[in-house]
Each structure stands twice: as C-alpha cells, then as structure tokens.
Scaffold this active site. Structure first.
Site, PDB file in Angstrom:
ATOM      1  CG  PHE A 425      -2.010  -0.933   1.262  1.00  0.00           C
ATOM      2  CD1 PHE A 425      -3.238  -0.617   0.704  1.00  0.00           C
ATOM      3  CD2 PHE A 425      -1.849  -2.179   1.841  1.00  0.00           C
ATOM      4  CE1 PHE A 425      -4.281  -1.521   0.723  1.00  0.00           C
ATOM      5  CE2 PHE A 425      -2.889  -3.092   1.867  1.00  0.00           C
ATOM      6  CZ  PHE A 425      -4.114  -2.767   1.302  1.00  0.00           C
ATOM      7  CG  ASP A 426       1.050   5.890  -1.622  1.00  0.00           C
ATOM      8  OD1 ASP A 426       2.203   6.147  -1.254  1.00  0.00           O
ATOM      9  OD2 ASP A 426       0.165   6.752  -1.796  1.00  0.00           O
ATOM     10  CE  LYS A 427       2.720   8.346   5.349  1.00  0.00           C
ATOM     11  NZ  LYS A 427       1.814   9.520   5.513  1.00  0.00           N
ATOM     12  CB  THR A 428       0.156  10.215   1.415  1.00  0.00           C
ATOM     13  OG1 THR A 428       1.162  10.272   2.418  1.00  0.00           O
ATOM     14  CG2 THR A 428      -0.638  11.502   1.405  1.00  0.00           C
ATOM     15  CB  VAL A 638      -3.384  -0.596  -3.006  1.00  0.00           C
ATOM     16  CG1 VAL A 638      -4.657   0.257  -3.030  1.00  0.00           C
ATOM     17  CG2 VAL A 638      -3.732  -2.068  -3.048  1.00  0.00           C
TER      18      VAL A 638
END
Length: 746
Positions: A425-428, A638
C-alpha cells in the site's frame, strides 16, 4: 520484474473514440477494439482463424477475437500499420464491422435473436414429440418423418450455420461434431436420438447465450446511468441541450432526483449526491461550491449549478464504459488455453470416432451397433461445457465488479487477483485520507538579527509551495489562504523528488525540505540553527507528525528559519480492511511511503501492517515491488495512480484508487476503484478467488462428465439420449454456475 502478459509494454495514455473503434495509444504500441458481428455456436474456431489472419499483418503484435462478445482487440505498431489497414483485413475475412448506428441497437437485435432461438427450440421440441408419438402409435409415416424433419431443420439451423462458417475458415468446431452426430443417428434409423441431440444442443446454446447476454446487459446498463440531455443556462435561461453539444465551461442545473449528465464542479448550491452507481459509495456525498461531481450519479437533495469540466465522451462514466467493453474482449489465461486446445481436441474427437467405427468393424462387429456407439462416443466426448465454462464466469465477474465501482481491465486480471498473496500500500491518500493538514508553524526562538512571526514564515513557505503539487504543499497553501495571508511571488522553482523544494523570493532563496533534503541538496552549506532544527524534527516525528525545515539562503548565509508540522488521518475502516485481507489468505502486507520512518511506523502499527518501507523515492518504490515479487511472486500494489504509477505497473496486479476523477489511474492500473473506498480491496481479491473457485468447479463438472460418459461407453455402452442429456446438462450447469458471480457481494 514485470509480471504482465504479452502486451505489458503497452502504456496507454489516451482514449480516442470513433464510430466503431475504441483506440488506446502509447508511445510504443497502440490498441484498437473493433466491434464486429456476433455469432452463435459453441466454439470460437472462426475467431481463432481471424486472429491468425490478423497476426500475419506486419506490425500487429497481439490479437484477441471473440464472436461470442462481438469484439476484436488488436495491439499494433502505429509506425508500421494503421487502424484502417486492420479494419480492411477484418473485412477481407467476410466479417462485418458494427457501425455506431448498429451498435446502438445491438442489444435490441440480440434480444430479438434470442427470442428467435427460443422459438426454434420450441419448434424442435414440438417436431421431436410429434415424430416420437406418431412412431409409438404406429401412425402415418409421413407425419412421423415430417415431425422429425421439423426437429432436424430448426434444431440444427444455428449449429449448421456455425459449422459452415467455421469450415469457410478451414477449421472445425463443436457445431460440426453435433451436426455429424445427429445425421449419423438418422442414417442408422435412430431419428429420435438425433432429434433429441439437436433439441438439447439448441436449448443449451440458447441458455448459454442468455447467460452471456445477461452479463453483457449488466455492463450495458452503465450507459443508462447517464441522461441524454442537460438543462444548460444560456443568458440566464434554462435550455435543454443534448449532452454531446454541451461544451467545457457551460453551466447546467440539476434538481433533487435528477441524474447528473456530465462531469463538472459545483458552481453554486449545496446538496448531497448518490455516487453509488459509479464509485460504489453507499452513503450520499455532500457537495458544495468547488466540489467535483460525476456524470451518471444522482442529485439527492438541493439544487446545484454545475460547471462542465469534461465533455460527454471524456466523462468518468464514458471512460468506465469504454474500459469495461475492452475488458470483455481481453481473454483470461484459462480461456486462452482452452481456445488453443479446442481445435486439436475436436480433431481428436473425430479421430476417436473414426477409430471407434473402423476397429470394431475390422474385428467383425455389426455396423449398426458399432456406428451407434461411435455417435454416442462423439457426443459424450464433445467439449461444449469446457469451452463455455470460462467466459460465462469471467464476463459475469467483470460485470459484477463494474456494478460495484470496481473496474477490471480484462479477464486476465480477474484471475490474477485470485493468486495475490502479498499486498503493498502507498500511505498518503491510500491508507490515510490524503487530506494532510498543517497543524503547527514554529519560528526558531534563537534567530539572530531576525524578527519573524509565524504568519510571515507561513507566507514565505506558501510562496514556494504554491508551485508544487505535493500533498504537504497543498496543505501549506490552504492554511495560508485560510489565514488570508499576503503571499509573495516565487521565481525559479525547483523540486527534488521525495525530498523538498526551493524557489527565489525578493529577499533570498527559500528551501523547504526534510532531513534528506538538507543532507543532499544543502550538504556543502554551513547552516545556522541546523542542529536544533533537526532535533525538533526528530521529536515531532516521534509523535507521529510529518515535519519539514524552512531554510533561507541569503547574502552568503544559510539559516534555519523554523519548521512546519503536518498530520494525516488514517482512513476509517483501514484496520478492518487489513484483517479482511488476512482472512482471504494474504500472507504479507507492506506499506510504501516517502514519509519518515517514525510517522510511517505509527500508522502501520495502528492498522496492522507487517512491514514498512519509508523515505522512498518513486524509483525506490519500484525496486521494493520488484523485491516483493521475487519473494512472494504474486504482489498487488495499491496506490492513487499518479506518483505511484511506476510501482503500479511493476506489480503483478496494480490497483488504483479514486479512478472516477483521475486519468492516470484509469491508464496505469490493472484494476481501478472508481471511488475512494479502501474497503473494496478485499472485494477485488475476494471476487478473484470466487471466480477461481467457480472456474475450478466448472472445469471439474465439464471434464468429469466427459470422463464418466466416455468410460461408461467404452466399458458397457449407454444409450445416445443419455449421453446427450449428460453432455448438454453439464453445459447448462456450468453456464448457470458462472452466472452466479453477477450477485457476488463481500
């Protein structure tokens, strides 16, 4: 490592609509989807013949053709050949191309053809019954043969058409097998068995077309989400205008209960909009001036005036429809394999049938019983159920996803989703809301010869950040606007990806960046106040806050003026989503971010992430995905589809969020979530896994029925009608089982 298929080098960046061809272009290759005539029949051997014909064209790289769905998808080098050349080659094979006016009424004609097929099935049953009953009561021979004649003509009509069409392409298919078997039964005095074969064959064919047609209609229903007209304001008056004639910048009005015709931004008014049809969001979304709205959604409350931002053919719903239609024509790996094996399998069945006749006759067996058993064997071994098992399931899965705001860009990606065992996953904007807020502006206490307020520091920072699209920059500018600050003009803006920015103001150069920026960009400078600044950054990061230094370079001196602190909140339901992924069998979950490690780790601990890779540049995200693919083989990434585009392309399965308003998301990823609901991630993997189970069950039914019947025929023998029931029953069963995916919810 790139885990894509044979056209993984295609990176589309534009959708171009024409009357009958949708074209996706890239710097390397182009892809066009041509809408062709749809044909009945079980096999698709004619489609494979057309594929081979097109592949022989210079510059053509990949071809997918299906007469079942009426689509031909061709990937080609635009420098070598052209769309028009390809279309001419299609016509050379006597295949008609559907024009716009024809595709508009395609669904109506399909339903009409389905009704005609149903009538033919009824006439076949009637003729078979008349022939059977007349024979039982020893009635007139003319009536009996007339009844069987009706059954053979109407029962074999579509099968014979399909067989002849396939033979014209110098190929054989299942239609030919069934026609030969029925005529063989007739030739040995078993007209009822042949009529029953044709009746059940045409009945299951009709049910199969209904199943696939229902999947297609579920996708076509997306078109009905968008109205044909808009109430446009012209000189203060409302004028009804067709949506194709509405231009960007026009303002239209929608009232409570109206469908929004086009994408735009709310110019005035407030209300709530039901976006479930497009994004899958279950709760109506509040809208106020400045908020984006999408065509095809429903205005629930309040009157809105909306300024158009995209023309009708560029709207989110139009792009969704185009991509879903293209997805139908992209075959899943299982379907590709079955299609390749169909031709040799059918030839093998013919060879087996000939051997089943020749060998017993050579050993002295009676002709009639030998021929009867051979015809029974031919029917039992025919792979009708095998061939329909995959498209019935995959098309239903794609349609089901589209209705939930989840766009699979092809059957291949549905199957890929079933095998994912690691997710990054990307965070922001993905795990967090992406609505970063500036929480604190600190001015250094010990500034020498400098009198600076927090508002003045924020004004300097906003001047530089106004040139950046980074989420921290947007938060800085937004806070300055909220405080109504006077922001000076900045010149010669420069950005260091993942580190910071700089720009020239009237009284020097302002640098804004993280620890990495200071170490690399300003590494040779003697920076006043650096140590206390870095210490403060460290303490803030320990609290889970993202912080950056603001540094001024002026008259040969470099000075830390202060620091800015930002926070972002975790999306509601993120932790529950992670747990759902684990329950689906995902073994490893990773978070990738350019943010500092302490902030990233705090969020990871909150939602239950296994591994954190922080302070990554875009190219480092790609390297991390490559490493994950090495370790876990099947990895989903994602992200938001913009700065994560390289990582999305590198992963086995790229999933982009927020595709309703993001062009790059539609272009880069394999799966697009049209809304921002992170809870749809388990739905994507769950649907893939359910589709895999459905395919496994379908293939087990299909091959199991063939093995059981062939084994019984060879060992003991069974009546031809029983073989017909087993053959057609398994075909209907796998079609209906695939159709169940239309109702998938998770």
């Amino acid at each position: 490592m790139n885990a894509r298929g044979p056209t993984s080098n295609v990176k589309p960046n534009q959708l171009i609509g024409s009357e009958n061809v949708a074209v996706t272009e890239s710097p390397l290759l182009s892809t066009c989807t041509i809408h062709i005539e749809r044909r009945g029949g079980r096999g698709d051997a004619g489609a494979r013949a057309l594929e081979q014909h097109l592949k022989r064209l210079s510059g053509v790289h990949d071809v997918d053709v299906s007469f079942r769905t009426g689509d031909a998808r061709i990937t080609y080098d635009g420098n070598v050949t052209s769309e028009e050349t390809i279309r001419d080659a299609v016509r050379d094979r006597n295949v008609s191309i559907q024009e716009k006016s024809e595709t508009a009424t395609d669904d109506v004609s399909s339903r009409s053809e389905l009704r005609q097929e149903a009538v033919f099935v009824g006439l076949t049953l009637l003729g078979m019954a008349v022939g059977l009953v007349t024979g039982w009561v020893e009635g007139p021979q003319l009536l009996m043969w007339a009844g069987y004649g009706v059954a053979y003509v109407f029962g074999g009509w579509y099968g014979l058409k399909g067989a002849v069409e396939t033979l014209r392409h110098r190929a054989v298919d299942i239609d030919l097998l069934m026609i030969v078997a029925a005529l063989g039964a007739l030739s040995i005095g078993a007209p009822f068995e042949g009529a029953m074969l044709l009746f059940l064959f045409s009945l299951s064919n009709t049910l199969q077309h209904y199943a696939i047609g229902r999947s297609r209609r579920a996708i076509k229903s997306l078109v009905e989400m968008r109205p044909d007209e808009a109430q446009v304001l012209r000189d203060g008056e409302e004028v009804t205008v067709p949506i194709d004639e509405v231009a960007v910048g026009d303002v239209f009005v929608v009232r409570p209960g109206d469908k929004i015709p086009l994408d735009g931004v709310v110019a005035s008014g407030e209300g709530t909009v039901d976006q479930a049809s497009l994004t899958g969001e279950s709760v109506p979304v509040p809208k106020e001036p400045g908020d984006e709205v999408f065509g095809g959604t429903i205005n629930e409350s309040g009157s809105l005036e909306i300024e158009v931002t995209r023309q009708a053919h560029e709207s989110a719903i139009s792009r969704l429809i185009t991509m879903v239609e293209e997805a139908q024509s992209e075959k899943a790996p299982t379907q590709r394999l079955i299609d390749r094996l169909e031709q040799p399998y059918v030839l093998g069945v013919f060879a087996l049938t000939i051997a089943a006749i020749a060998i017993p006759l050579a050993l002295g067996s009676a002709f009639t019983s030998t021929f009867y058993r051979a015809m029974t064997l031919m029917v039992a071994a025919s792979p009708c159920a095998v061939i329909i098992s995959t498209p019935a399931a995959v098309l239903s899965a794609i349609a089901s996803g589209g209705r939930q705001g989840v766009l699979f860009k092809g059957g291949e990606h549905v199957e890929t989703a079933a095998n994912i065992d690691a997710v990054a996953f990307d965070k922001t904007g993905t795990l967090t809301r992406g609505e970063t807020q500036l929480t604190d502006v600190f001015v250094r206490d010990d500034l020498v010869d400098e009198s600076l307020t927090a508002d003045e520091l924020l004004s300097l920072a906003a001047a530089v950040q106004s040139r950046s699209e980074h989420h921290l920059a947007r938060a800085t500018v937004s806070e300055a606007e909220d405080r109504a600050l006077d922001v000076p003009d900045a010149q010669r803006f420069q950005s260091a990806a993942g580190k910071g920015v700089r720009a020239d103001l009237d009284d020097g150069t302002i640098h804004i960046g993280n620890r990495s920026y200071v170490k690399t960009v300003l590494e040779d400078a003697a920076i006043e106040g650096l140590e206390p600044g870095l210490e403060r950054l460290q303490s803030l990061e320990a609290e889970g806050k993202t912080s950056v230094l603001v540094v001024r370079e002026h008259a040969g001196t470099v000075t830390v003026l202060g620091w800015l602190t930002f926070t972002d909140t975790v999306r509601p339901g993120a932790a529950e989503m992670i747990e759902e992924l684990r329950s689906l069998g995902v073994e490893h979950i990773v978070m990738l971010t350019g943010d500092n490690e302490r902030v990233a780790q705090q969020i990871a601990d909150e939602v239950g992430i296994d591994e954190v890779q922080a302070e990554l540049l875009p190219e480092e995200k790609v390297a991390t995905i490559e490493d994950l693919v090495e370790r876990h083989e099947n990895v989903a990434m994602v992200g938001d589809g913009v700065n994560d585009a390289p990582a999305l392309a590198t992963a086995t399965l790229g999933i982009a969020m927020g595709g309703a308003g993001t062009d790059v998301a539609l272009e880069t990823a394999d799966v697009v979530l049209m809304g921002d609901d992170i809870g749809k991630i388990p739905y994507v993997l769950g649907l893939g896994r359910r589709t895999r189970r459905t395919l496994t069950v379908n293939l087990a039914i299909a091959f199991g029925a063939i093995a059981l019947m062939v084994g019984t025929i060879l060992l003991r023998g069974i009546p031809l009608p029983l073989a017909v029931v087993g053959h057609e029953g398994s075909t209907v069963l796998v079609s209906l089982n695939g159709l169940r995916l239309l109702g998938f919810r998770e």
